[in-house]
Design a protein around this motif. Structure first.
Motif, mmCIF file in Angstrom:
data_model
loop_
_atom_site.group_PDB
_atom_site.id
_atom_site.type_symbol
_atom_site.label_atom_id
_atom_site.label_comp_id
_atom_site.label_asym_id
_atom_site.label_seq_id
_atom_site.Cartn_x
_atom_site.Cartn_y
_atom_site.Cartn_z
ATOM 1 N N GLN A 1 0.835 -1.203 0.000
ATOM 2 C CA GLN A 1 0.000 0.000 0.000
ATOM 3 C C GLN A 1 0.870 1.254 0.000
ATOM 4 N N ALA A 2 1.893 1.267 0.849
ATOM 5 C CA ALA A 2 2.794 2.416 0.918
ATOM 6 C C ALA A 2 3.559 2.592 -0.392
ATOM 7 N N LEU A 3 3.952 1.484 -1.000
ATOM 8 C CA LEU A 3 4.669 1.546 -2.271
ATOM 9 C C LEU A 3 3.806 2.165 -3.357
ATOM 10 N N GLN A 4 2.529 1.754 -3.405
ATOM 11 C CA GLN A 4 1.608 2.310 -4.399
ATOM 12 C C GLN A 4 1.389 3.805 -4.187
ATOM 13 N N ALA A 5 1.510 4.244 -2.923
ATOM 14 C CA ALA A 5 1.320 5.665 -2.603
ATOM 15 C C ALA A 5 2.606 6.467 -2.777
#
Length: 199
Positions: free
Chosen positions: A144-148
């Protein structure tokens, strides 16, 4: 009467589990309509038997079958129905597993909601003392953090997910998160670290 009701609920629970398994077989065999029908029957019986965890699992399986059929809206609705059942699940480990499963099926379009669901999954995993489920939740939070675009947060969560997977002796999750760590290292231009993770 109470004994008879308990016997009926037990029969419904066993039948619900059987229909869920049948749905999985039908889905793996490429018979989407039959799979969805079996999952629907499983959900109905599980609810009648007072088995929210089983009903939630069948909803998540139905979401997969509906997505493969190309019905994204119905798939999202099935995920929402699964999430609505989670508060009634008494077991913390099952709650964590269902929440992570739901979040994994939500994809990128719902970042804030998915983040909150995964954080709740992590809390339940920790409450249950289940390192495998902790690793799963942390790894998904890292995704999730990577996508953000939050690379450092993603790296920190991935490292924690790797540590939990090692402690849980979960090679499938360890492989997945090592690969994720390698991608993050590559993005930073750290080829040596990426190769170390790929090994």
């Amino acid at each position: 009467p109470a004994t008879a009701l308990a016997a009926l609920e037990l029969a419904d629970a066993r039948l619900a589990a059987a229909f869920n398994e049948l749905g999985l077989v039908e889905s793996w065999s490429g018979r989407g309509a039959e799979a969805i029908g079996a999952f629907s029957r499983s959900i109905e019986l599980a609810r009648a038997a007072g088995e929210p965890a089983l009903a939630a699992r069948a909803n998540l399986n139905a979401a997969d079958a509906l997505r493969r059929k190309g019905d994204a809206a119905a798939s999202r609705q099935a995920v929402d129905r699964a999430l609505a059942l989670v508060p009634a699940v008494p077991n913390a480990a099952e709650k964590s597993m269902l929440l992570s499963g739901a979040a994994a099926r939500m994809g990128a379009p719902y970042p804030a909601r998915r983040q909150a669901i995964l954080e709740e999954a992590l809390r339940h995993a920790d409450a249950a003392g289940n390192l495998r489920l902790r690793s799963q939740a942390l790894g998904l939070l890292a995704e999730q953090a990577l996508q953000a675009g939050r690379g450092e947060v993603a790296l920190d969560a991935t490292r924690k997910a790797i540590f939990a997977a090692q402690a849980a002796q979960a090679p499938d999750l360890l492989f997945r998160w090592e690969w994720q760590a390698a991608r993050l290292a590559e993005a930073r231009g750290d080829t040596a670290a990426a190769l170390a993770h790929y090994r």
